[in-house]
Write a protein that holds these residues in place. Structure first.
Motif, PDB file in Angstrom:
ATOM      1  N   ALA A 158       0.837  -1.210   0.000  1.00 55.77           N
ATOM      2  CA  ALA A 158       0.000   0.000   0.000  1.00 55.77           C
ATOM      3  C   ALA A 158       0.867   1.253   0.000  1.00 55.77           C
ATOM      4  N   PRO A 159       1.615   1.491  -1.070  1.00 53.31           N
ATOM      5  CA  PRO A 159       2.458   2.695  -1.103  1.00 53.31           C
ATOM      6  C   PRO A 159       1.655   3.983  -1.061  1.00 53.31           C
ATOM      7  N   ASP A 160       0.347   3.908  -1.349  1.00 53.14           N
ATOM      8  CA  ASP A 160      -0.498   5.085  -1.280  1.00 53.14           C
ATOM      9  C   ASP A 160      -0.862   5.461   0.155  1.00 53.14           C
ATOM     10  N   VAL A 161      -0.609   4.567   1.103  1.00 49.01           N
ATOM     11  CA  VAL A 161      -0.823   4.876   2.518  1.00 49.01           C
ATOM     12  C   VAL A 161       0.521   5.298   3.097  1.00 49.01           C
ATOM     13  N   LYS A 162       0.639   6.535   3.477  1.00 45.25           N
ATOM     14  CA  LYS A 162       1.915   7.082   3.930  1.00 45.25           C
ATOM     15  C   LYS A 162       2.097   6.793   5.418  1.00 45.25           C
ATOM     16  N   VAL A 163       2.679   5.623   5.704  1.00 46.09           N
ATOM     17  CA  VAL A 163       2.909   5.221   7.083  1.00 46.09           C
ATOM     18  C   VAL A 163       4.156   5.945   7.595  1.00 46.09           C
ATOM     19  N   LEU A 164       3.968   6.809   8.580  1.00 49.26           N
ATOM     20  CA  LEU A 164       5.053   7.644   9.086  1.00 49.26           C
ATOM     21  C   LEU A 164       5.730   7.052  10.309  1.00 49.26           C
ATOM     22  N   GLY A 165       5.139   6.018  10.894  1.00 48.33           N
ATOM     23  CA  GLY A 165       5.729   5.388  12.064  1.00 48.33           C
ATOM     24  C   GLY A 165       4.868   4.230  12.523  1.00 48.33           C
ATOM     25  N   VAL A 166       5.472   3.285  13.250  1.00 47.23           N
ATOM     26  CA  VAL A 166       4.741   2.148  13.805  1.00 47.23           C
ATOM     27  C   VAL A 166       5.096   2.019  15.281  1.00 47.23           C
ATOM     28  N   VAL A 167       4.080   1.701  16.080  1.00 47.65           N
ATOM     29  CA  VAL A 167       4.228   1.562  17.527  1.00 47.65           C
ATOM     30  C   VAL A 167       3.703   0.196  17.933  1.00 47.65           C
ATOM     31  N   GLY A 168       4.549  -0.624  18.548  1.00 50.47           N
ATOM     32  CA  GLY A 168       4.142  -1.908  19.082  1.00 50.47           C
ATOM     33  C   GLY A 168       4.201  -1.868  20.601  1.00 50.47           C
ATOM     34  N   ILE A 169       3.039  -1.976  21.252  1.00 49.79           N
ATOM     35  CA  ILE A 169       2.954  -1.944  22.711  1.00 49.79           C
ATOM     36  C   ILE A 169       2.813  -3.383  23.208  1.00 49.79           C
ATOM     37  N   ALA A 170       3.755  -3.836  24.032  1.00 52.00           N
ATOM     38  CA  ALA A 170       3.790  -5.234  24.480  1.00 52.00           C
ATOM     39  C   ALA A 170       3.528  -6.163  23.300  1.00 52.00           C
ATOM     40  N   PRO A 171       4.302  -6.039  22.235  1.00 54.19           N
ATOM     41  CA  PRO A 171       3.956  -6.728  20.994  1.00 54.19           C
ATOM     42  C   PRO A 171       4.259  -8.225  21.036  1.00 54.19           C
TER      43      PRO A 171
END
Length: 407
Positions: free
Chosen positions: A216-229
């Motif tokens: 999905a290059p059209d979705v501009k993901v600027l960061g990812v957060v994993g909480i107790a992943p």
């Protein structure tokens, strides 16, 4: 931790728990939790006869009815097209939350990925009357003017299972939910999103960072957060019998549906098979008779559910779904140091391995917070998480290398 798993309080319900583990008895829950209503899936969840082949198409939407939302927030549920992999089309439902009074201009999105509630559609968060429970910093999100898109994950047939701890399928469902929400006439959303996830959702958030540039290059993901992943589920299962006992049936059911080399009865130890077949169809939290039944079933056999390491195909698929591929955007891992479910030592091992692989990331630890309380209202991560996310929306660069800090 004892083999029997005890039900958590409501505040941990949609907090994306990996497992209902030790803290509050069912009796305490009944005495302290506000009333929760659970709807059965209605016709809104029925997929269209001929869904579009293109993923991320909004199929239908409607305002949330009979839902309790934070002050200043409104919501909808949407159905959309997605896929589990390149050969498996699916549909999914998500909930969308937005401030009642929206600031001017297109709004950025928090793509929220919830944790284990069960495998089947009737267990999904969009059906409960408190659908935002467990999303950190809800009041601050409203004040910031952000929109939240929260997927239920995808279903290739009515009822389930969804692709549980299958990174590609989880990530596609989340990315396509954000695509579909952009098509809602009630909202104006821009391309920017930061992905948050807790527990199972932490696993899927990391996979969303892995998959997004390709899928999905059209979705501009600027960061990812994993909480107790649940970043390395194989490591979790091998080192926590209680988690294996309770979630092994979910793993076996989902993997045997989507991977032809995994067979349910081979994946489950013989002494656990009768219980596991029933557990796989039950919800982890609501309706209350389901977790009560799960608790009873887990007492009928000793030891873990899964036949690890004897089932080589299952072990290989779990390895395949470890979130150990490069993530090109800023990454943040947050871990409670009192967590008995996703053990801090396992998250530390995962972080160390990714740092050795030259992954850029930040690792925050939170003292005296367990698997559920780390995302409860008032958790110490709220304002730092908001600030970190705002920095991503502002286009600020993350420092190179790896860093660790306590909150």
């Amino acid at each position: 931790m004892p083999h029997s798993i005890r039900l958590l309080s409501l505040a941990m319900l949609q907090a994306s728990l990996l497992i209902a583990a030790a803290s509050t008895s069912p009796q305490t829950l009944a005495a302290t939790a506000p009333a929760v209503e659970v709807r059965a899936p209605d016709s809104f969840y029925d997929p269209p006869a001929n869904p579009p082949a293109k993923p991320g198409v909004l199929l239908r939407s409607e305002p949330l009815a009979e839902a309790s939302l934070p002050a200043g927030m409104r919501g909808w549920r949407i159905q959309y097209s997605t896929s589990v992999d390149d050969h498996t089309p699916a549909t999914a439902v998500a909930t969308v939350f937005a401030p009642t009074e929206m600031p001017a201009g297109p709004r950025p999105v928090i793509t929220w990925e919830h944790g284990t509630t069960g495998l089947v559609q009737r267990c999904m968060p969009s059906l409960i009357s408190v659908p935002t429970e467990g999303i950190p910093a809800r009041d601050k999100i409203v004040k910031a003017g952000w929109v939240v898109v929260a997927t239920d994950y995808s279903f290739t047939e009515k009822g389930g299972p969804h692709p549980y701890i299958i990174g590609e399928g989880e990530a596609r469902a989340a990315l396509d939910a954000t695509r579909a929400a952009r098509q809602m006439p009630e909202l104006s959303l821009d391309e920017r999103t930061v992905v948050w996830g807790h527990s199972q959702g932490g696993h899927s958030a990391l996979w969303t960072g892995i998959v997004a540039p390709r899928y999905a290059p059209d979705v501009k993901v600027l960061g990812v957060v994993g909480i107790a992943p649940a970043a390395n589920m194989k490591d979790i299962l091998e080192n926590n019998v209680a988690v294996n006992k309770r979630l092994g049936p979910y793993i076996a059911q989902a993997y045997s549906r989507f991977y032809p080399d995994v067979k349910f009865d081979q994946a489950i130890r013989p002494e656990a098979r009768v219980a596991a077949h029933e557990i796989a169809g039950l919800c982890g939290f609501f309706p209350p008779q389901d977790p009560q039944r799960i608790q009873a079933l887990t007492t009928t056999f000793e030891g873990p559910s899964l036949n690890l390491p004897a089932d080589k195909a299952l072990a290989a698929r779990l390895e395949q779904n470890t979130a150990n591929q490069p993530i090109p955007m800023p990454e943040l891992i947050i871990q409670g140091l009192a967590d008995p479910v996703v053990l801090p030592s396992i998250t530390q091992r995962y972080v160390d391995e990714r740092c050795k692989a030259s992954q850029r990331l930040e690792y925050w630890t939170v003292a005296e917070r367990d698997h559920g309380t780390i995302v409860r209202p008032g958790t110490p991560l709220e304002q730092p998480l908001m600030d970190w996310t705002q920095a991503r929306f502002d286009g600020k660069a993350q420092a190179q290398g790896c860093s660790t800090k306590p909150l």
